[in-house]
Each structure stands twice: as C-alpha cells, then as structure tokens.
Scaffold this motif. Structure first.
Motif, PDB file in Angstrom:
ATOM      1  N   LEU A   1       0.841  -1.207   0.000  1.00  0.00           N
ATOM      2  CA  LEU A   1       0.000   0.000   0.000  1.00  0.00           C
ATOM      3  C   LEU A   1       0.876   1.257   0.000  1.00  0.00           C
ATOM      4  CD1 LEU A   1      -2.791  -0.981   2.590  1.00  0.00           C
ATOM      5  CD2 LEU A   1      -3.035  -0.875   0.101  1.00  0.00           C
ATOM      6  N   GLN A   2       1.960   1.213   0.764  1.00  0.00           N
ATOM      7  CA  GLN A   2       2.852   2.383   0.820  1.00  0.00           C
ATOM      8  C   GLN A   2       3.521   2.615  -0.540  1.00  0.00           C
ATOM      9  OE1 GLN A   2       2.675   4.540   3.060  1.00  0.00           O
ATOM     10  NE2 GLN A   2       1.508   3.316   4.525  1.00  0.00           N
ATOM     11  N   ALA A   3       3.889   1.523  -1.221  1.00  0.00           N
ATOM     12  CA  ALA A   3       4.511   1.668  -2.546  1.00  0.00           C
ATOM     13  C   ALA A   3       3.512   2.304  -3.519  1.00  0.00           C
ATOM     14  CB  ALA A   3       4.986   0.320  -3.059  1.00  0.00           C
ATOM     15  N   ARG A   4       2.250   1.870  -3.460  1.00  0.00           N
ATOM     16  CA  ARG A   4       1.205   2.478  -4.307  1.00  0.00           C
ATOM     17  C   ARG A   4       1.091   3.970  -4.007  1.00  0.00           C
ATOM     18  NH1 ARG A   4      -4.632   1.406  -2.396  1.00  0.00           N
ATOM     19  NH2 ARG A   4      -3.772   2.763  -0.785  1.00  0.00           N
ATOM     20  N   ASN A   5       1.074   4.305  -2.731  1.00  0.00           N
ATOM     21  CA  ASN A   5       0.913   5.714  -2.380  1.00  0.00           C
ATOM     22  C   ASN A   5       2.103   6.555  -2.851  1.00  0.00           C
ATOM     23  OD1 ASN A   5      -1.458   4.888  -1.288  1.00  0.00           O
ATOM     24  ND2 ASN A   5      -0.930   5.296   0.847  1.00  0.00           N
ATOM     25  N   ARG A   6       3.285   5.950  -2.848  1.00  0.00           N
ATOM     26  CA  ARG A   6       4.461   6.697  -3.353  1.00  0.00           C
ATOM     27  C   ARG A   6       4.305   7.003  -4.845  1.00  0.00           C
ATOM     28  NH1 ARG A   6       7.275   3.397   0.371  1.00  0.00           N
ATOM     29  NH2 ARG A   6       7.781   1.815  -1.194  1.00  0.00           N
ATOM     30  N   VAL A   7       3.745   6.041  -5.576  1.00  0.00           N
ATOM     31  CA  VAL A   7       3.515   6.266  -7.015  1.00  0.00           C
ATOM     32  C   VAL A   7       2.515   7.414  -7.201  1.00  0.00           C
ATOM     33  CG1 VAL A   7       2.456   5.274  -9.083  1.00  0.00           C
ATOM     34  CG2 VAL A   7       4.092   3.933  -7.767  1.00  0.00           C
ATOM     35  N   ILE A   8       1.454   7.391  -6.415  1.00  0.00           N
ATOM     36  CA  ILE A   8       0.425   8.435  -6.527  1.00  0.00           C
ATOM     37  C   ILE A   8       1.033   9.808  -6.228  1.00  0.00           C
ATOM     38  CG2 ILE A   8      -1.764   9.260  -5.549  1.00  0.00           C
ATOM     39  CD1 ILE A   8      -2.577   6.298  -5.196  1.00  0.00           C
ATOM     40  N   ALA A   9       1.922   9.841  -5.231  1.00  0.00           N
ATOM     41  CA  ALA A   9       2.572  11.109  -4.875  1.00  0.00           C
ATOM     42  C   ALA A   9       3.532  11.567  -5.982  1.00  0.00           C
ATOM     43  CB  ALA A   9       3.336  10.955  -3.561  1.00  0.00           C
ATOM     44  N   ARG A  10       4.184  10.612  -6.622  1.00  0.00           N
ATOM     45  CA  ARG A  10       5.204  10.925  -7.624  1.00  0.00           C
ATOM     46  C   ARG A  10       4.594  11.396  -8.945  1.00  0.00           C
ATOM     47  NH1 ARG A  10       8.931   6.069  -6.962  1.00  0.00           N
ATOM     48  NH2 ARG A  10       8.226   5.207  -8.929  1.00  0.00           N
ATOM     49  N   HIS A  11       3.307  11.097  -9.166  1.00  0.00           N
ATOM     50  CA  HIS A  11       2.669  11.446 -10.447  1.00  0.00           C
ATOM     51  C   HIS A  11       1.390  12.254 -10.217  1.00  0.00           C
ATOM     52  CE1 HIS A  11       5.398   9.043 -12.907  1.00  0.00           C
ATOM     53  NE2 HIS A  11       5.403   8.211 -11.882  1.00  0.00           N
ATOM     54  N   PRO A  12       1.571  13.491  -9.729  1.00  0.00           N
ATOM     55  CA  PRO A  12       0.385  14.290  -9.365  1.00  0.00           C
ATOM     56  C   PRO A  12      -0.507  14.637 -10.560  1.00  0.00           C
ATOM     57  CG  PRO A  12       2.397  15.621  -9.233  1.00  0.00           C
ATOM     58  CD  PRO A  12       2.830  14.203  -9.451  1.00  0.00           C
ATOM     59  N   GLU A  13       0.041  14.531 -11.782  1.00  0.00           N
ATOM     60  CA  GLU A  13      -0.781  14.860 -12.962  1.00  0.00           C
ATOM     61  C   GLU A  13      -1.653  13.684 -13.396  1.00  0.00           C
ATOM     62  OE1 GLU A  13      -0.809  17.931 -14.048  1.00  0.00           O
ATOM     63  OE2 GLU A  13       0.725  18.349 -12.515  1.00  0.00           O
ATOM     64  N   THR A  14      -1.427  12.531 -12.804  1.00  0.00           N
ATOM     65  CA  THR A  14      -2.183  11.342 -13.194  1.00  0.00           C
ATOM     66  C   THR A  14      -3.260  11.048 -12.144  1.00  0.00           C
ATOM     67  OG1 THR A  14      -0.208  10.457 -14.254  1.00  0.00           O
ATOM     68  CG2 THR A  14      -1.949   8.873 -13.749  1.00  0.00           C
ATOM     69  N   ILE A  15      -4.454  10.704 -12.621  1.00  0.00           N
ATOM     70  CA  ILE A  15      -5.526  10.343 -11.682  1.00  0.00           C
ATOM     71  C   ILE A  15      -5.469   8.848 -11.409  1.00  0.00           C
ATOM     72  CG2 ILE A  15      -8.042  10.059 -11.512  1.00  0.00           C
ATOM     73  CD1 ILE A  15      -8.321  12.841 -12.520  1.00  0.00           C
ATOM     74  N   PHE A  16      -5.388   8.514 -10.133  1.00  0.00           N
ATOM     75  CA  PHE A  16      -5.373   7.116  -9.716  1.00  0.00           C
ATOM     76  C   PHE A  16      -6.679   6.807  -8.980  1.00  0.00           C
ATOM     77  CE2 PHE A  16      -0.939   8.154 -10.240  1.00  0.00           C
ATOM     78  CZ  PHE A  16      -0.379   6.995 -10.751  1.00  0.00           C
ATOM     79  N   ILE A  17      -7.371   5.782  -9.452  1.00  0.00           N
ATOM     80  CA  ILE A  17      -8.554   5.322  -8.729  1.00  0.00           C
ATOM     81  C   ILE A  17      -8.124   4.081  -7.955  1.00  0.00           C
ATOM     82  CG2 ILE A  17     -10.919   4.471  -8.922  1.00  0.00           C
ATOM     83  CD1 ILE A  17     -10.793   6.096 -11.739  1.00  0.00           C
ATOM     84  N   ALA A  18      -7.888   4.268  -6.669  1.00  0.00           N
ATOM     85  CA  ALA A  18      -7.440   3.165  -5.815  1.00  0.00           C
ATOM     86  C   ALA A  18      -8.690   2.333  -5.499  1.00  0.00           C
ATOM     87  CB  ALA A  18      -6.784   3.703  -4.556  1.00  0.00           C
ATOM     88  N   THR A  19      -8.773   1.217  -6.213  1.00  0.00           N
ATOM     89  CA  THR A  19     -10.031   0.473  -6.181  1.00  0.00           C
ATOM     90  C   THR A  19     -10.268  -0.210  -4.822  1.00  0.00           C
ATOM     91  OG1 THR A  19     -11.380  -1.080  -7.446  1.00  0.00           O
ATOM     92  CG2 THR A  19      -9.076  -1.668  -7.148  1.00  0.00           C
TER      93      THR A  19
END
Ligand SMILES: [Zn+2]
Length: 372
Positions: free
Chosen positions: A233-251
């Motif tokens: 989960l932390q690795a996913r959140n790091r990706v979300i933080a690293r790509h603020p221009e991309t929308i992530f829907i954490a299902t």
C-alpha cells in the motif's frame, strides 16, 4: 400402604429419564459438530425491506470485467434493466491484440455504453526501455479507443522479473507509463492487495474471512514468503505522490475499507487519488455510521463499481445499500459472500448519490485529452 406399580410404569419411571439424560448428553456434542461452513442462519428480524429496481440517477459502473465477449449483448440488456448508463471493462489485455477485439465487439453492440481500459504487459518488463515502449503501446491503444489503464494485484505481490525479484508497485521502470496516463488524461484503476484477513493472519478460527479462504486457500497471502500488505500500500501511495498529474482510482476503497480513517488521511494527502466502492459494500455496510460520514465527506472522490458482470439483481443490492436505510440484509447477491455479516443501508443524500453514481466518473472521463 405400599403401592405396587405395574411393570410398564416402572419402565416409564426408570428408563425415560435415562433415555432423556442420554439425549441431553449427546445433543450438545451433535449440535457443536455443525461445521461453520454449513451454517446458514435465517434471520428472524421483521424489518422494512425496500425494493429498488432502478437507481435514482443513471449509473456508471467504473469497475467491471466484460472479457467474455459472447455475452456483450446480454450485458447491455442487464444494464438496461438496472438503469446502468455505462460500464467500464478493465479487461483490455494487449496479448494477441485482445483489447482491439474487445473494443470492436463492444462498439458493435453499443457505440457509447461500454468503455475499455488497457492492462500493461509486465511480463516484458525486463526488455530495455520497456517503460517508454509500453507507454507508446498504450498511446496507440488510446488511439484505438482505450480510455484508461488497469493494474491488477499481481503487481507488487506475485509478479517477478528475470532476476527473480518481485516487481514493486513503485518500480521506476513503470514511471513512463504512469506519466503517459497523465499526459493523455486517462485514469489508472489500481488494485493492490486484498482484504486484511487475506494478508494479516493465518486461516484459522480467528480469521473473519475463514469460510472464503477455506474454499480458496490460494487467496491467503499470509506468511514470510509474501510482502506485507502495508509495504505494498505504501509503494502504491508513493507512485500516486510521484505522479500528481495522473488520476489514480485506488479500487476497493483504496484496498483498506477496514480502516476508513486511514483512507481519509490518504485522500487528504493525495489530491489525485480517487477510490471506488467496488466489491466492498459488505465492508462498508457493516460500519454504516462511519461509512455514511465517510461517503458524505469524500463525495467528490468516490466512484461506483461492482466487479460483477452486469446482472440486474446484483446492481439492485447496491442501490438498496446506497439509497435506503434498510437494516440487516445480505450483500451476497451483489458480488459473493464476504464475511459472516449482514449490512445496513447508508441512505445517502441525493447530491452525494448523483456524484457517486455518475458525476465523479464523468468529471474524470472529461479530462481525456486524446492522442495527437
Ligand atoms: Zn476487478
């Protein structure tokens, strides 16, 4: 005067209590022998039951799997019956050009009711420049009609590269793909990890999802051979933080519906993170006060999804859950049995319902920039 009892009365007086005592000694043991897996209690509660045939607002089902293309017409019939406007299929696999076939069949049944998302091919991750090449292949797929990206839970959990190492969710080789999604204005539906009960304890008497894991032991990811749920989960959140221009829907409610307090903190922290209720009404419905407050607070960031191939009955359980204040009903027909508990409706306000049913999805889809 001594009474002499006839023989049959002796039999009654002496043997019946003995027989009863025998039964009493035997019964608890027999009763205790009922297997947990066979227990199907029928509720004695008499409470309101609301039939909700259609949703209050047209629904966009943002998480589904429509890869069985021969059923596409049937999917549409069920969607019509249940007031579903659009369904997203996350099964746009590039292998053998399947996503093209998927798009062709979906369009032949309806031009504008189905959307298909692309699945990156991590089996090629060892190729030099895989990230850039995969981003290019994604762009090409978007040119053909793909409208998003799907990541499944193998990433970070089971998928290994040529060196035998697990490919982490925040592996830098994937960065060009995440960045491309932002550039094209398409969302990423990202599934990492499973319910806590699948990761954080053995399959034993204390496991709240025992019956499912007993049936499907391969769903348990508990033990030193697996990375921890938290790490992933932390690795996913790091990706979300690293790509603020991309929308992530954490299902699946960011894959932590058991801890909505933490999901709230993440939504606060990552403005590009969205979540969906997909296949988790059983989790939300057992904590209705918390879930209701949560859904109202984060009404702009939550999407509707079912993970259940279009089926009017399954949709209706979702509507009953979101729209009514019905109590103690079985969520199983909405997806499958998950845990030994019943759920309680959230009676969400109309404004919130409309956002969850379609407005949030439309806003995200509206960011599509397309390819040059
Ligand atoms: Zn799914």
């Amino acid at each position: 005067m001594n009474k002499i009892l006839p023989v049959w009365k002796y039999i009654l007086v002496l043997f019946i209590p003995a027989l009863l005592a025998g039964c009493a000694a035997q019964n608890p043991q027999q009763l205790g022998d009922l297997r947990l897996l066979d227990w199907e209690p029928k509720s004695m509660l008499v409470v309101k039951e609301t039939e909700v045939l259609k949703p209050k607002f047209p629904v966009i089902d943002f998480h589904n799997h429509l890869r069985r293309l021969e059923y596409t017409e049937q999917y549409l019939e069920e969607m019509d019956k249940a007031g579903v406007w659009m369904t997203v299929s996350l099964d746009g696999n590039p292998e053998n050009g399947f996503y093209r076939e998927h798009l062709d069949v979906s369009r032949s049944v309806s031009e504008d009711r189905f959307l298909v998302f692309y699945r990156p091919d991590f089996s090629r991750i060892d190729e030099p420049n895989w990230g850039e090449d995969e981003a290019m292949r994604l762009e090409e797929a978007v040119g053909y009609g793909i409208r998003g990206l799907k990541i499944n839970k193998a990433l970070g959990l089971t998928h290994r590269d040529a060196t035998g190492e697990l490919v982490k969710v925040d592996d830098p080789r994937i960065d060009p793909v995440w960045a491309k999604c932002g550039e094209l204005g398409i969302p990423v539906v990202i599934h990492v990890t499973d319910p806590k009960a699948f990761h954080e304890g053995p399959v034993d008497r204390y496991n709240e999802r025992y019956h499912e894991l007993a049936e499907r032991p391969e769903w348990s990811f508990y033990g030193p051979q697996w990375p921890s749920k938290e790490e992933i989960l932390q690795a996913r959140n790091r990706v979300i933080a690293r790509h603020p221009e991309t929308i992530f829907i954490a299902t699946h409610m960011a894959n932590l519906p058991e801890e909505l307090g933490r999901v709230s903190m993440w939504l606060e922290k990552y403005p590009n993170m969205y979540i969906d209720i997909n296949a988790r009404i059983s989790e939300l419905g057992r904590q209705p006060y918390t879930a209701r407050r949560f859904m109202i607070q984060w009404q702009d960031r939550i999407l509707f999804g079912t993970d259940t191939p279009p089926d009017a009955e399954a949709y209706r359980v979702h509507y009953r859950f979101l729209e009514t204040d019905d109590e103690y009903f079985d969520p199983t027909p909405a997806h499958k049995q998950q845990g030994f508990w019943m759920i309680y409706g959230l009676y969400l306000p109309d404004e919130v319902l409309e956002k969850v049913y379609n407005k949030n999805a439309l806003r995200i889809l509206g960011k599509f920039k397309g390819v040059n």
